[in-house]
Design a protein around this motif. Sequence first.
Motif, PDB file in Angstrom:
ATOM      1  N   MET A   3       0.851  -1.329  -0.065  1.00 47.31           N
ATOM      2  CA  MET A   3      -0.083   0.119  -0.230  1.00 47.31           C
ATOM      3  C   MET A   3       0.754   1.295  -0.040  1.00 47.31           C
ATOM      4  SD  MET A   3      -3.167  -1.160   2.161  1.00 47.31           S
ATOM      5  CE  MET A   3      -4.136   0.301   1.581  1.00 47.31           C
ATOM      6  N   ALA A   7      -2.305   6.160  -0.475  1.00 47.89           N
ATOM      7  CA  ALA A   7      -3.621   5.451  -0.768  1.00 47.89           C
ATOM      8  C   ALA A   7      -4.503   5.518   0.292  1.00 47.89           C
ATOM      9  CB  ALA A   7      -3.185   4.091  -1.223  1.00 47.89           C
ATOM     10  N   THR A   9      -6.962   4.460   3.279  1.00 46.66           N
ATOM     11  CA  THR A   9      -7.078   3.323   3.986  1.00 46.66           C
ATOM     12  C   THR A   9      -8.335   3.819   4.767  1.00 46.66           C
ATOM     13  OG1 THR A   9      -5.868   4.124   5.687  1.00 46.66           O
ATOM     14  CG2 THR A   9      -5.005   2.792   4.011  1.00 46.66           C
ATOM     15  N   THR A  50      -9.589   0.182   0.600  1.00 42.42           N
ATOM     16  CA  THR A  50      -9.172   0.844  -0.530  1.00 42.42           C
ATOM     17  C   THR A  50     -10.182   1.856  -1.131  1.00 42.42           C
ATOM     18  OG1 THR A  50      -9.325  -0.787  -2.097  1.00 42.42           O
ATOM     19  CG2 THR A  50      -7.328  -0.821  -0.882  1.00 42.42           C
ATOM     20  N   ASP A  51      -9.485   2.512  -2.222  1.00 36.20           N
ATOM     21  CA  ASP A  51     -10.590   3.297  -2.974  1.00 36.20           C
ATOM     22  C   ASP A  51     -11.587   2.402  -3.487  1.00 36.20           C
ATOM     23  OD1 ASP A  51      -9.964   5.792  -2.360  1.00 36.20           O
ATOM     24  OD2 ASP A  51      -8.815   6.290  -4.024  1.00 36.20           O
ATOM     25  N   ASP A  52     -11.087   1.397  -4.323  1.00 34.45           N
ATOM     26  CA  ASP A  52     -12.068   0.289  -4.855  1.00 34.45           C
ATOM     27  C   ASP A  52     -12.784  -0.340  -4.084  1.00 34.45           C
ATOM     28  OD1 ASP A  52     -10.904   1.213  -7.397  1.00 34.45           O
ATOM     29  OD2 ASP A  52      -9.398  -0.556  -7.334  1.00 34.45           O
TER      30      ASP A  52
END
Length: 152
Positions: A3, A7, A9, A50-52
């Motif tokens: 990561m 990014a 979290t 995560t963003d996804d």
Amino acid sequence: MRMDDDAPTAPVGGPEEVARARGFVLEGVEKGYVIHAVGNPAEVMRFPGTDDGLESALDEFDRRVKRDRRDRLWPRILVATVLVSALVWTIATVLSDVEIARESTRVDLGNSGGGTALAIEYAVASAAYSVLFSSVAVFVVLSLWRRWPTND
């Protein structure tokens, strides 16, 4: 899986509420995002932090909320339809019975015009009974369908 520093979290520490609806809550937890039912902390689904993962969690949350609203709307519509059609059927049946009683007590039945009113009352009663019967049938089918086990 590595990561990067920039990014996003999920929050560290206690759960952070991301979204809430009548039936579900989406929370950010230490290892990602979870959806659970309001008042029941047991997870329905878990997503990565995560963003996804957040995007997938929000999509699933929206899907579940929409389905919950739809599942609550149709029974209400059917109950209202049953009540209205039962009321219309009862009134039309009583009116046609009164019309029959009134016509049968007349000595002179010539061209009183009561036949047309009686036919209209009978048609309304028949239509209301049909709507009542079909609404009850659909309500029973939906009730059984909602209780049928699914793989969700």
